[in-house]
Design a protein around this motif. Sequence first.
Motif, PDB file in Angstrom:
ATOM      1  N   THR A   1     -12.550  19.940  10.221  1.00 45.42           N
ATOM      2  CA  THR A   1     -12.428  19.152   8.993  1.00 45.42           C
ATOM      3  C   THR A   1     -11.162  18.304   9.019  1.00 45.42           C
ATOM      4  OG1 THR A   1     -11.204  20.913   7.863  1.00 45.42           O
ATOM      5  CG2 THR A   1     -13.596  20.888   7.566  1.00 45.42           C
ATOM      6  N   ILE A   2     -11.201  17.226   8.255  1.00 44.30           N
ATOM      7  CA  ILE A   2     -10.003  16.469   7.912  1.00 44.30           C
ATOM      8  C   ILE A   2      -9.879  16.545   6.398  1.00 44.30           C
ATOM      9  CG2 ILE A   2      -8.904  14.201   7.821  1.00 44.30           C
ATOM     10  CD1 ILE A   2     -10.454  13.443  10.332  1.00 44.30           C
ATOM     11  N   GLU A   3      -8.702  16.904   5.914  1.00 36.52           N
ATOM     12  CA  GLU A   3      -8.459  16.953   4.474  1.00 36.52           C
ATOM     13  C   GLU A   3      -7.275  16.054   4.140  1.00 36.52           C
ATOM     14  OE1 GLU A   3      -8.722  21.165   2.815  1.00 36.52           O
ATOM     15  OE2 GLU A   3      -8.575  21.499   4.982  1.00 36.52           O
ATOM     16  N   VAL A   4      -7.493  15.132   3.229  1.00 35.46           N
ATOM     17  CA  VAL A   4      -6.451  14.222   2.753  1.00 35.46           C
ATOM     18  C   VAL A   4      -6.280  14.486   1.269  1.00 35.46           C
ATOM     19  CG1 VAL A   4      -5.891  11.805   2.341  1.00 35.46           C
ATOM     20  CG2 VAL A   4      -6.923  12.480   4.507  1.00 35.46           C
ATOM     21  N   ASP A   5      -5.064  14.840   0.864  1.00 38.20           N
ATOM     22  CA  ASP A   5      -4.849  15.274  -0.526  1.00 38.20           C
ATOM     23  C   ASP A   5      -3.643  14.566  -1.143  1.00 38.20           C
ATOM     24  OD1 ASP A   5      -4.846  16.633  -2.927  1.00 38.20           O
ATOM     25  OD2 ASP A   5      -3.998  18.477  -2.099  1.00 38.20           O
ATOM     26  N   GLY A   6      -3.922  13.621  -2.039  1.00 33.71           N
ATOM     27  CA  GLY A   6      -2.865  12.981  -2.824  1.00 33.71           C
ATOM     28  C   GLY A   6      -1.840  12.211  -2.022  1.00 33.71           C
ATOM     29  N   LEU A   7      -2.278  11.540  -0.947  1.00 29.91           N
ATOM     30  CA  LEU A   7      -1.320  10.813  -0.114  1.00 29.91           C
ATOM     31  C   LEU A   7      -0.743   9.612  -0.857  1.00 29.91           C
ATOM     32  CD1 LEU A   7      -2.901  10.620   3.460  1.00 29.91           C
ATOM     33  CD2 LEU A   7      -1.180  12.222   2.597  1.00 29.91           C
ATOM     34  N   ARG A   8       0.572   9.493  -0.808  1.00 29.69           N
ATOM     35  CA  ARG A   8       1.271   8.334  -1.341  1.00 29.69           C
ATOM     36  C   ARG A   8       2.204   7.819  -0.246  1.00 29.69           C
ATOM     37  NH1 ARG A   8       1.051   7.395  -6.746  1.00 29.69           N
ATOM     38  NH2 ARG A   8       3.024   6.249  -6.672  1.00 29.69           N
ATOM     39  N   LYS A   9       2.237   6.504  -0.094  1.00 33.97           N
ATOM     40  CA  LYS A   9       3.085   5.911   0.924  1.00 33.97           C
ATOM     41  C   LYS A   9       3.483   4.510   0.487  1.00 33.97           C
ATOM     42  CE  LYS A   9       5.098   5.373   4.967  1.00 33.97           C
ATOM     43  NZ  LYS A   9       6.313   6.139   5.324  1.00 33.97           N
ATOM     44  N   ARG A  10       4.769   4.234   0.536  1.00 28.89           N
ATOM     45  CA  ARG A  10       5.282   2.919   0.171  1.00 28.89           C
ATOM     46  C   ARG A  10       6.025   2.320   1.363  1.00 28.89           C
ATOM     47  NH1 ARG A  10       6.179   0.319  -4.563  1.00 28.89           N
ATOM     48  NH2 ARG A  10       5.613   2.141  -5.818  1.00 28.89           N
ATOM     49  N   PHE A  11       5.755   1.047   1.620  1.00 29.87           N
ATOM     50  CA  PHE A  11       6.506   0.293   2.617  1.00 29.87           C
ATOM     51  C   PHE A  11       7.291  -0.767   1.857  1.00 29.87           C
ATOM     52  CE2 PHE A  11       2.796   1.810   5.018  1.00 29.87           C
ATOM     53  CZ  PHE A  11       3.421   2.403   6.106  1.00 29.87           C
ATOM     54  N   GLY A  12       8.563  -0.520   1.631  1.00 27.48           N
ATOM     55  CA  GLY A  12       9.358  -1.434   0.821  1.00 27.48           C
ATOM     56  C   GLY A  12       8.791  -1.518  -0.588  1.00 27.48           C
ATOM     57  N   ARG A  13       8.407  -2.713  -1.006  1.00 28.03           N
ATOM     58  CA  ARG A  13       7.866  -2.907  -2.348  1.00 28.03           C
ATOM     59  C   ARG A  13       6.345  -2.753  -2.387  1.00 28.03           C
ATOM     60  NH1 ARG A  13      10.362  -8.403  -4.632  1.00 28.03           N
ATOM     61  NH2 ARG A  13       9.264  -7.641  -6.502  1.00 28.03           N
ATOM     62  N   THR A  14       5.735  -2.538  -1.232  1.00 25.80           N
ATOM     63  CA  THR A  14       4.281  -2.428  -1.157  1.00 25.80           C
ATOM     64  C   THR A  14       3.845  -0.965  -1.228  1.00 25.80           C
ATOM     65  OG1 THR A  14       4.139  -4.412   0.210  1.00 25.80           O
ATOM     66  CG2 THR A  14       2.243  -2.925   0.236  1.00 25.80           C
ATOM     67  N   LEU A  15       2.996  -0.644  -2.202  1.00 28.17           N
ATOM     68  CA  LEU A  15       2.433   0.694  -2.319  1.00 28.17           C
ATOM     69  C   LEU A  15       1.144   0.736  -1.502  1.00 28.17           C
ATOM     70  CD1 LEU A  15       2.624   3.502  -3.622  1.00 28.17           C
ATOM     71  CD2 LEU A  15       1.300   2.592  -5.561  1.00 28.17           C
TER      72      LEU A  15
ATOM     73  N   LEU B   1      -0.435   3.579  -0.159  1.00 28.94           N
ATOM     74  CA  LEU B   1      -1.301   4.692  -0.553  1.00 28.94           C
ATOM     75  C   LEU B   1      -0.882   5.176  -1.928  1.00 28.94           C
ATOM     76  CD1 LEU B   1      -1.464   6.741   2.784  1.00 28.94           C
ATOM     77  CD2 LEU B   1      -3.079   5.017   1.947  1.00 28.94           C
ATOM     78  N   ASP B   2      -1.868   5.354  -2.799  1.00 30.33           N
ATOM     79  CA  ASP B   2      -1.590   5.705  -4.191  1.00 30.33           C
ATOM     80  C   ASP B   2      -2.449   6.894  -4.618  1.00 30.33           C
ATOM     81  OD1 ASP B   2      -0.658   5.639  -6.775  1.00 30.33           O
ATOM     82  OD2 ASP B   2      -1.923   3.958  -7.392  1.00 30.33           O
ATOM     83  N   GLY B   3      -2.249   8.028  -3.936  1.00 26.07           N
ATOM     84  CA  GLY B   3      -3.007   9.231  -4.271  1.00 26.07           C
ATOM     85  C   GLY B   3      -4.305   9.355  -3.498  1.00 26.07           C
ATOM     86  N   MET B   4      -4.365   8.860  -2.285  1.00 26.22           N
ATOM     87  CA  MET B   4      -5.580   8.918  -1.460  1.00 26.22           C
ATOM     88  C   MET B   4      -5.988  10.362  -1.217  1.00 26.22           C
ATOM     89  SD  MET B   4      -7.699   6.805   0.237  1.00 26.22           S
ATOM     90  CE  MET B   4      -6.823   5.329   0.782  1.00 26.22           C
ATOM     91  N   SER B   5      -7.232  10.707  -1.550  1.00 25.74           N
ATOM     92  CA  SER B   5      -7.733  12.077  -1.395  1.00 25.74           C
ATOM     93  C   SER B   5      -9.197  12.051  -0.985  1.00 25.74           C
ATOM     94  CB  SER B   5      -7.602  12.866  -2.706  1.00 25.74           C
ATOM     95  OG  SER B   5      -6.265  12.977  -3.127  1.00 25.74           O
ATOM     96  N   PHE B   6      -9.540  12.767   0.086  1.00 27.14           N
ATOM     97  CA  PHE B   6     -10.941  12.941   0.492  1.00 27.14           C
ATOM     98  C   PHE B   6     -11.004  14.005   1.587  1.00 27.14           C
ATOM     99  CE2 PHE B   6      -9.330   9.461   3.168  1.00 27.14           C
ATOM    100  CZ  PHE B   6      -9.683   9.884   4.443  1.00 27.14           C
ATOM    101  N   ALA B   7     -12.218  14.393   1.935  1.00 31.02           N
ATOM    102  CA  ALA B   7     -12.421  15.367   3.008  1.00 31.02           C
ATOM    103  C   ALA B   7     -13.526  14.863   3.925  1.00 31.02           C
ATOM    104  CB  ALA B   7     -12.781  16.729   2.443  1.00 31.02           C
TER     105      ALA B   7
END
Length: 307
Positions: free
Chosen positions: A4-18, A20-26
Amino acid sequence: MEATIEVDGLRKRFGRTLALDGMSFAVRPGEVTGFVGPNGAGKSTTMRVILGLDAADAGRALVGGRPYRSLRDPLRHIGALLDAAALQPSRTARNHLLWLAHSQGLGAGRVGAVLDRVGLAGAARRRAGGFSLGMRQRLGIAAALLADPPILMLDEPFNGLDPDGIRWMRGFLASLAAEGRAILVSSHLMSELQDTADHLIVAGRGRVVADAGVGELLAAASRGRVGLRTSDRTRAMTVLANAGATVSVDGAETLTVSGLPAEEIIGLLGRAAVPFSEVAAHRATLEEAYMELTRDEVEFGAAQAAS
C-alpha cells in the motif's frame, strides 16, 4: 509488508507557493490507481514526498506502513519511474540495469527477465542514448521492476508510446495489478486511464478533489443522460421539452436528453410519430468526468495567471 501507499494530510510550501494543502489518499493492492489533476495540482510533489526526495512540512507518506527513508532495501518495496530520461546514454540497456542492481545490492539474475517482460530483450545491448522516448519508458519500468517490488509508482508512463505501445502498457499494468501489486499511475491521458485504471485520485490545488472508482465517477458524470438520434430534430426537441426534459444538440441528427428515462422518451416520440433510430443511455468519458471535477481548479489557475 503490505502493498500500500498511504498519504495523510501532506502539506508542502515552496517559498510563497503552497504545493500541497492536506493531500490525503491511499493506493490499495490489486488495483491500478490513476493520479490526475491540472498542472500545479501537486501530483509530482506528492510522488517526490512518497519517495523521500522532498520532505513534507506536515503530514506523512507511508510505503507499506513505513516512511520511505526508513526502508532498508527500498527497491524491494517500491519501484518508481519519475523521469525516463534519467539514465546514462552511453550505457547499454543491460548495463544500465546491471549498474542499478549492483548499486542497490541486488543480484544480476533478474536483469534479463525484466528486459524480456517490458519487450526490450532484443535491444539489451543497444546504447540507451539511441532509444526513443517510448523505449526509455520501457527501460525505466524495467528498472522499477528490478527488485520485484509489491508497489509501483509511474509518472506519465504512456508518454512517447505508439498505439501498439499504449495497448501493451494497458495490458501490462493490468497484469501487474492482477499479481496483487499496488500501482499508482500519474497521467494526463484520460482516455488511457479509462481503459486501465480501477480507481482514480483527482488532485487540485494541492488536495484531493475526488477519490473514487472509475465506474462510480463515470456513472456520476453521466447523470442519467440519454443520447437520441432522430431525423426530425426540431420536433423531437419540442416534444421532449414540453414533457419537462432538458435537450441539447450534439450534431445534425443527435441530441442529449436530461430529465427523462429512455423508456419515457421512446413512448413520447412514438405517440407523437417523431422518427428516431437510436435511444441509448449516455456514458460519459473519463475526460468528461475529469473536466467537471477540475473545472474550478482550472478556472482558479487561469485567473491567477491572468492577474
